[in-house]
Design a protein around this motif. Structure first.
Motif, PDB file in Angstrom:
ATOM      1  N   LEU A 145       0.846  -1.192   0.000  1.00  0.00           N
ATOM      2  CA  LEU A 145       0.000   0.000   0.000  1.00  0.00           C
ATOM      3  C   LEU A 145       0.882   1.241   0.000  1.00  0.00           C
ATOM      4  O   LEU A 145       0.690   2.179  -0.782  1.00  0.00           O
ATOM      5  N   GLY A 146       1.871   1.230   0.870  1.00  0.00           N
ATOM      6  CA  GLY A 146       2.790   2.364   0.947  1.00  0.00           C
ATOM      7  C   GLY A 146       3.543   2.566  -0.347  1.00  0.00           C
ATOM      8  O   GLY A 146       3.622   3.694  -0.858  1.00  0.00           O
ATOM      9  N   THR A 147       4.103   1.492  -0.905  1.00  0.00           N
ATOM     10  CA  THR A 147       4.867   1.662  -2.142  1.00  0.00           C
ATOM     11  C   THR A 147       3.941   2.050  -3.279  1.00  0.00           C
ATOM     12  O   THR A 147       4.331   2.815  -4.166  1.00  0.00           O
ATOM     13  N   ILE A 149       1.280   3.968  -3.124  1.00  0.00           N
ATOM     14  CA  ILE A 149       1.027   5.406  -3.048  1.00  0.00           C
ATOM     15  C   ILE A 149       2.288   6.191  -3.372  1.00  0.00           C
ATOM     16  O   ILE A 149       2.250   7.190  -4.116  1.00  0.00           O
ATOM     17  N   ALA A 150       3.415   5.737  -2.850  1.00  0.00           N
ATOM     18  CA  ALA A 150       4.661   6.463  -3.092  1.00  0.00           C
ATOM     19  C   ALA A 150       5.039   6.448  -4.568  1.00  0.00           C
ATOM     20  O   ALA A 150       5.446   7.472  -5.133  1.00  0.00           O
ATOM     21  N   LYS A 152       3.047   5.924  -7.182  1.00  0.00           N
ATOM     22  CA  LYS A 152       2.112   6.709  -7.974  1.00  0.00           C
ATOM     23  C   LYS A 152       2.406   8.191  -7.767  1.00  0.00           C
ATOM     24  O   LYS A 152       2.385   8.980  -8.707  1.00  0.00           O
ATOM     25  N   GLY A 153       2.674   8.540  -6.504  1.00  0.00           N
ATOM     26  CA  GLY A 153       3.002   9.921  -6.198  1.00  0.00           C
ATOM     27  C   GLY A 153       4.252  10.373  -6.919  1.00  0.00           C
ATOM     28  O   GLY A 153       4.318  11.489  -7.459  1.00  0.00           O
ATOM     29  N   LEU A 154       5.246   9.523  -6.970  1.00  0.00           N
ATOM     30  CA  LEU A 154       6.487   9.849  -7.669  1.00  0.00           C
ATOM     31  C   LEU A 154       6.213  10.073  -9.147  1.00  0.00           C
ATOM     32  O   LEU A 154       6.677  11.039  -9.755  1.00  0.00           O
ATOM     33  N   ILE A 156       3.357  10.895 -10.568  1.00  0.00           N
ATOM     34  CA  ILE A 156       2.592  12.123 -10.794  1.00  0.00           C
ATOM     35  C   ILE A 156       3.474  13.344 -10.617  1.00  0.00           C
ATOM     36  O   ILE A 156       3.406  14.303 -11.388  1.00  0.00           O
ATOM     37  N   GLY A 157       4.313  13.286  -9.583  1.00  0.00           N
ATOM     38  CA  GLY A 157       5.190  14.419  -9.321  1.00  0.00           C
ATOM     39  C   GLY A 157       6.124  14.701 -10.495  1.00  0.00           C
ATOM     40  O   GLY A 157       6.320  15.833 -10.906  1.00  0.00           O
ATOM     41  N   LEU A 158       6.687  13.628 -11.060  1.00  0.00           N
ATOM     42  CA  LEU A 158       7.641  13.824 -12.149  1.00  0.00           C
ATOM     43  C   LEU A 158       6.979  14.227 -13.453  1.00  0.00           C
ATOM     44  O   LEU A 158       7.525  14.980 -14.242  1.00  0.00           O
ATOM     45  N   ARG A 160       3.798  15.529 -13.675  1.00  0.00           N
ATOM     46  CA  ARG A 160       2.725  16.493 -13.471  1.00  0.00           C
ATOM     47  C   ARG A 160       1.420  15.977 -14.076  1.00  0.00           C
ATOM     48  O   ARG A 160       0.611  16.734 -14.574  1.00  0.00           O
TER      49      ARG A 160
ATOM     50  N   TYR C 299       1.460  18.334  -7.147  1.00  0.00           N
ATOM     51  CA  TYR C 299       1.675  17.068  -7.822  1.00  0.00           C
ATOM     52  C   TYR C 299       2.518  16.120  -6.984  1.00  0.00           C
ATOM     53  O   TYR C 299       2.518  14.921  -7.192  1.00  0.00           O
ATOM     54  N   PHE C 303       3.274  11.543  -3.232  1.00  0.00           N
ATOM     55  CA  PHE C 303       4.563  10.921  -3.023  1.00  0.00           C
ATOM     56  C   PHE C 303       4.983  11.039  -1.561  1.00  0.00           C
ATOM     57  O   PHE C 303       5.403  10.061  -0.941  1.00  0.00           O
TER      58      PHE C 303
END
Lengths: 352, 494, 329
Positions: A145-147, A149-150, A152-154, A156-158, A160, C299, C303
């Motif tokens: 679960l943690g990985t 989210i992390a 997916k977040g990574l 999205i962050g990269l 945008r 965004y 993360f």
């Protein structure tokens, strides 16, 4: 007289492959039913080819999920891993200068390198999962679960949230090309199925995965390096998820942080339908393969009948419950019966 | 005396296994009744039927306080005052002492919890048997002996009329056992019937008024304690007269396969030293809590000692993990076969080969299936086990056969030292002999065996010498040839 | 008394509180706007939805189960209640009543399936998530509802207070519901016998069965309660957004789960407290708020949340290991 010679080959084959054979029968039945309703809209080469095109991405992800399930865990991060791998490959392809001229060996090497980079990322995520689960003792649900989210977040962050698209032809061909009429992706899928099947059934690692999934403590006592087995299992699961990502990006000719989210449920459904015990310890690749084809057939038929995609996912949900209900009544999952038996004998234990 | 509970013609089977065969039992108010039998005799099943957790097979009858039932259920049993304290104590580790004791007042219709009442009930229950524990402590932080006291207080708080204690002394020191026996006397004075389930016959004889003996699921008889000796009870429990069996290893002194020197781990065991020679079967016994299993696990690499040395066949063993120990030739058959020894859903062949997978693997880590089948076949034949299909799940085998599979798994590693922790628990009396025979055969082949057991009889008659541990120390050594069983028991219970 | 304090300082909640305080102090120093009434007020309002869901999920986790379908239940409850409110004059009470009934029914559906089919609640609720959501969107064709009843638009505005800049603050609908939700859960888990039975089930299910606990009844209560909370959360969200948009509630399940687990509830059951759950929700909310105030692009939000979850579950697992190792010797 050796015990192994007691059963005839045929009856043994039937018993060990009961799930696959049941699914194959159901496949034929469903084909017949939908065939009557839809006629040659369903029963055409085109339909079968589209099934063969659509199965691989889900199928390879299903293999990734299967490995985690067999070891007694769950991998919620397969989709995010797939997407991150796809985005890595896409980034290398888009932001580095292509090597050599189009069509040359150097050019192909560049693409292979991009794919390798993506798979490396996928394996890394798998190792992270494995480390957290095996060496830190976190439950697989929470860890993945943690990985998930992390990752997916990574992604999205990269990016945008943007889509990366437009890849060289060889990559696109993986998703859309055919060889003798059979989609390349499907061939890749079959190859991976064979690979995973061999690993699980014939390698010592595979045997250990089953034992760890069936009873982790007993496996530990037997001298199996449980931590290493779990680490490798999740690494392999990640690698497979990465392959799934490759196929997805090849088919859509684009990569994005949020693709394929609906696949998570369906991969669990395919695994359970295919005879894999969600608690670990039993399950075969052939069962998963048969289950995937059956699900894809139903999906295509429903599509042709213009079923809304939302109604379809509701049906998948109901199907997962239905299949699990049937399974929990059969011998494979009859933990209840064995548990009663154990309680009757009530072994003495030092630590209450 | 009024009869509180009467069971007639009670039988029970699970799948193909007969746990109970036509058992009659009557319990009077205020009596102290002991139910004895070996593991697997049906004691636990009988208790579960009395508690209402299991239903007997049709045909039996249960008369509780004058009323007849075909089966009891947990709520009815509890309301009638039947309280069972299971061996695992059935406590809630995440809740406090007070809540565990007064858990009964949480039952029933939804309402606000009255914390004052809970503390009050708990305090009163503790006072009744002179127990003084902090009400707020989490049960998970308590010692086993204290947890047991909490369990008994819970029974007190529930206004028990019949308290059944399943193997209560298993984890207690002598001092704690004395306290427990005093508590049982208190219960008697309150007209509460106590059923004490135990296979520790000396404790049984100290307290019992009547003793019921179960064997193999059937009742051997009910006897007045004054009319029977523990010796006779043993014979009735096991159905055997025991005589000495194992051969002495020949005149020469064989080489030492396991040398333990000054092994210590604070809190577990202290300053342990002993040798095992090739072909020798050494028994290790003592009350639970004496440190036997901790010691065994240390030799097996799963419980690193803080001081001392271990040598296997002359080579020092730094047992940081069990894999290292196994590689050095140490094998361990755990006490809890089902949880720690077998993967029940996996095929028999997979279980047998679990320890040797790496050595079977060839190129690329792949195992040749023919080789695999041959190896598994080989062990089944050597173990003299009747198996219809190697690919059947191991959970389908009987307890005795399952234990053979576990033994086979360890024999496959060709060990120098084999540690057996209570190997015949949950095995039918008839199957036990089969296990002993395998153990003797292994010893004859040169393996050094450490046989750990709860049952003095088992170690006395199947080993070359017996080591007795108490509270973490090796206190004595008994030679079966020159001593008596009584002697051994005195050493254990001293 | 000292022993109780000593026990508390070793608890999960203590460490979590420390982290929240440290984080808040850091943000107060690093940004001008964190510790302002306006920011905190906005934060409270926007966390209401997730917070109420956490209050319900905590009960499920303490019981030893898990529920992933609550966002779908929320979507269904929201839609049903406000569709009816559009056509019939049912008022506030009616809206809540209809929504809660819908939510409870969905929760009971979960409970029955989990109990009868005997498979893990993860798989069951992943399925029901898709069943509820799929059917909802299929039947409604993804409709939004934007015309809400007038009383809905007004919400509530209690104890108004105007600050020096002339901005008005008050206890609004979202804040009220959030407080009510946590209060209800606190009462349930600490002050009722049923709540204690729920803890017992989570601590040792076998013992509970032996003692004669009504397992099925408790299961229905627990999952029904989750459905109830999901309904309340959905009304809170609808009032805030002034619209019903079924497709936007889905997707947050695992973050709510993460918040509750952060707060000390374990997947195995038997532990967890309201205080911990509140802190868990606060931590994630403050983290996300802080990132925005620090100028980090939104965004990157997810993360950081993911990393915090990984760190927190790892730390918890490690400390549990150390504790068990300590007890064993």
């Amino acid at each position: 007289m050796k015990p192994s010679a007691n059963r005839s080959l045929i009856s043994r084959f039937v018993r060990e492959n009961a799930t696959t054979m049941t699914l194959a029968t159901i496949f034929m039945a469903v084909l017949a039913v939908f065939g009557l309703i839809l006629g040659d809209r369903l029963l055409s080469v085109g339909t079968f080819q589209s099934i063969a095109f659509q199965t691989p991405e889900l199928g390879i992800l299903g293999l990734a999920m299967m490995l985690a399930l067999l070891s007694g865990g769950l991998n919620l991060s397969i989709i995010s891993t797939a997407n991150l791998c796809a985005l890595t490959i896409a980034s290398v392809l888009q932001f580095t200068i292509p090597w050599g001229d189009a069509g040359s060996v150097l050019w192909l090497t560049w693409q292979v390198g991009a794919v390798a980079a993506g798979l490396a990322v996928a394996i890394l995520i798998g190792l992270l999962n494995g480390f957290i689960i095996a060496y830190l003792g976190v439950s697989p649900i929470l860890a993945t679960l943690g990985t998930m989210i992390a990752c997916k977040g990574l992604a999205i962050g990269l990016t945008r949230g943007n889509v990366l698209s437009g890849f060289p032809d060889p990559i696109v061909a993986i998703g859309n090309g055919t060889y003798l009429g059979v989609p390349l992706a499907f061939l890749l899928f079959v190859a991976l199925c064979v690979f995973v099947s061999v690993v699980l059934r014939r390698s010592s690692f595979g045997q250990k995965v089953y034992l760890v999934g069936a009873n982790e403590k007993a496996a530990q006592f037997s001298g199996i390096h449980v931590k290493r087995v779990l680490l490798l299992t999740y690494a392999l699961s990640g690698a497979l998820a990465g392959c799934g990502g490759l196929v997805m990006m090849a088919r859509f000719n684009s990569a994005n942080a949020s693709y394929g989210e609906s696949f998570l449920l369906i991969s669990i459904l395919a695994a359970v339908l295919g005879g894999i015990n969600p608690y670990g310890g039993t399950g075969k690749v052939s069962g998963l393969f048969a289950a995937l084809l059956l699900l894809q057939l139903i999906s295509s038929a429903l599509n042709l009948m213009n079923f809304s995609q939302f109604l379809t996912i509701a049906i998948w949900g109901a199907l997962l419950i239905g299949v699990s209900a049937l399974r929990s009544g059969t011998g494979i999952f009859d933990r209840l019966h064995l548990f009663e038996f154990w309680r009757a004998k009530s072994a003495v234990s030092e630590n209450p | 005396m009024t009869t509180f509970l009467e069971l007639t013609h009670v039988s029970k089977h699970f799948g193909g296994v007969r746990a109970l065969r036509d058992v009659d039992l009557s319990l009077e108010a205020g009596e102290v009744h002991c139910l004895v039998g070996e593991n697997g005799s049906g004691k636990s099943t009988l208790i579960k039927i009395i508690a209402g957790v299991q239903a007997p097979d049709p045909g039996g009858s249960i008369v509780l306080e004058g009323r007849e039932h075909a089966r009891l259920d947990p709520i009815l049993s509890t309301k009638s005052g039947i309280q069972v304290i299971y061996q695992d104590l059935s406590l809630f580790p995440n809740m406090s002492v007070a809540e565990n004791i007064a858990i009964g007042s949480h039952m029933g219709l939804p309402r606000l919890a009255n914390w004052n009442r809970i503390n009050d009930i708990a305090a009163k229950a503790m006072a009744r048997i002179n127990v003084n524990l902090d009400l707020e402590t989490m049960v998970s932080d308590l010692s086993i002996a204290n947890r047991q006291l909490v369990a008994i207080c819970r029974a007190m708080a529930a206004d028990a009329k019949l308290v059944i204690m399943d193997e209560p002394t298993a984890s207690l020191t002598r001092h704690e056992v004395d306290s427990l026996l005093r508590v049982v006397n208190d219960l008697k004075n309150r007209d509460i019937c106590t059923v004490f389930v135990s296979h520790r016959l000396d404790e049984v004889m100290e307290i019992a008024e009547r003793v019921t003996v179960l064997r193999d699921g059937g009742k051997v008889g009910t006897f007045d304690a004054s009319e029977i000796t523990s010796r006779r009870l043993e014979t009735l429990m096991t159905g055997h007269e025991f005589h000495y069996a194992p051969p002495r290893p020949g005149g020469e002194v064989a080489e030492v396969v396991l040398a333990v020197r000054n092994l210590s781990r604070p809190g577990h065991y202290e300053d342990i030293s002993f040798d095992i020679r090739k072909g020798e079967i050494v028994g290790l016994t003592g009350l639970l809590g004496s440190g036997r299993t901790e010691l065994a696990l240390s030799i097996f690499g799963m419980n690193p000692p803080s001081r001392g040395t271990i040598e296997v066949s002359g080579k020092p063993l730094i047992a940081s993990s069990n894999r290292v120990a196994i590689a050095s030739g140490v094998a361990y058959v755990p006490e809890d076969r089902l949880m720690l020894g077998l993967a029940l859903g996996q095929p028999i062949s997979a279980n047998i080969l679990a320890t040797v997978l790496d050595s079977l693997a060839g190129k690329f880590g792949l195992i040749n299936p023919a080789k695999r089948v041959a190896a598994a076949d080989d062990w089944i034949v050597r173990l003299n086990t009747k198996v219809s299909d190697l690919e059947n799940p191991v959970g389908t085998l009987s307890g005795g056969n399952q234990q053979r599979v576990v033994l086979g798994k360890w024999m496959a590693t060709k060990p120098r030292v084999l540690i057996l922790d209570s190997p015949t628990v949950g095995v039918d009396i008839k199957a036990k002999d089969g296990i002993y025979e395998i153990v003797h055969r292994l010893a004859a082949e040169g393996v050094g065996v450490l046989l750990i057991s709860d049952e003095a009889q088992e170690v006395f008659y199947h080993t070359h010498r017996v080591l007795v541990m108490r509270q973490g120390r090796l206190v004595s050594e008994v030679d079966p040839l020159s001593s008596t069983e009584r002697n051994l028991q005195e050493e254990i219970y001293a | 008394m000292p022993k109780t304090i000593q026990r508390w300082t070793r608890s999960h909640e203590f460490w979590l509180l420390a982290v929240v305080i440290v984080l808040s102090m850091f943000l107060t120093a690093a940004t001008d706007s964190f510790l302002t009434l306006q920011n905190l007020f906005d934060l409270l309002t926007s966390t209401s939805f997730a917070g109420i869901l956490a209050a319900g999920l905590l009960v499920v986790l303490v019981f030893g189960g898990i529920d992933i379908s609550f966002t779908a239940i929320a979507s269904v409850a929201q839609y049903v209640a406000l569709t009816i409110a559009k056509t019939y004059p049912i008022g506030w009470f009616g809206v809540f009543f209809v929504a809660c009934c819908t939510g409870i029914l969905c929760g009971l559906f979960n409970a029955v399936i989990i109990h009868k089919v005997r498979i893990s609640s993860v798989i069951v609720t992943i399925s029901t998530l898709n069943i509820f959501y799929g059917l909802l969107i299929y039947i409604t064709r993804g409709d939004y509802i934007t015309s809400l009843p007038s009383y809905f638009r007004e919400g509530i505005w209690w104890f108004e207070f105007t600050d020096s800049n002339g901005f008005p603050y008050a206890i609004n609908f979202q804040a009220l519901l959030l407080v009510v939700a946590f209060f209800m859960t606190w009462v349930l888990l600490n002050k009722t016998n049923i709540g204690r039975q729920i803890y017992a089930m989570g601590g040792n299910e076998i013992a509970a069965e032996r003692l004669g606990f009504h397992v099925f009844g408790l299961r229905c209560l627990v999952y029904g309660y989750m459905g109830f909370m999901a309904a309340i959360a959905s009304i809170s969200q609808a009032q805030l957004a002034q619209s019903v948009t079924p497709t936007t509630l889905i997707g947050k399940e695992l973050e709510v789960l993460a918040a509750v687990v952060l707060g000390g509830a374990s997947l195995a059951g038997g532990n967890g407290s309201v205080f911990g759950a509140v802190l868990g929700v606060m931590l994630i909310a403050i983290l996300q708020n802080g990132l925005i105030l620090l100028g980090v692009s939104s965004y990157w939000n997810q993360f950081f949340v993911g990393c915090v979850i990984l760190l927190a579950v790892s730390a918890t697992a490690l400390s549990q290991r150390r504790r068990h190792a300590g007890l064993a010797s």
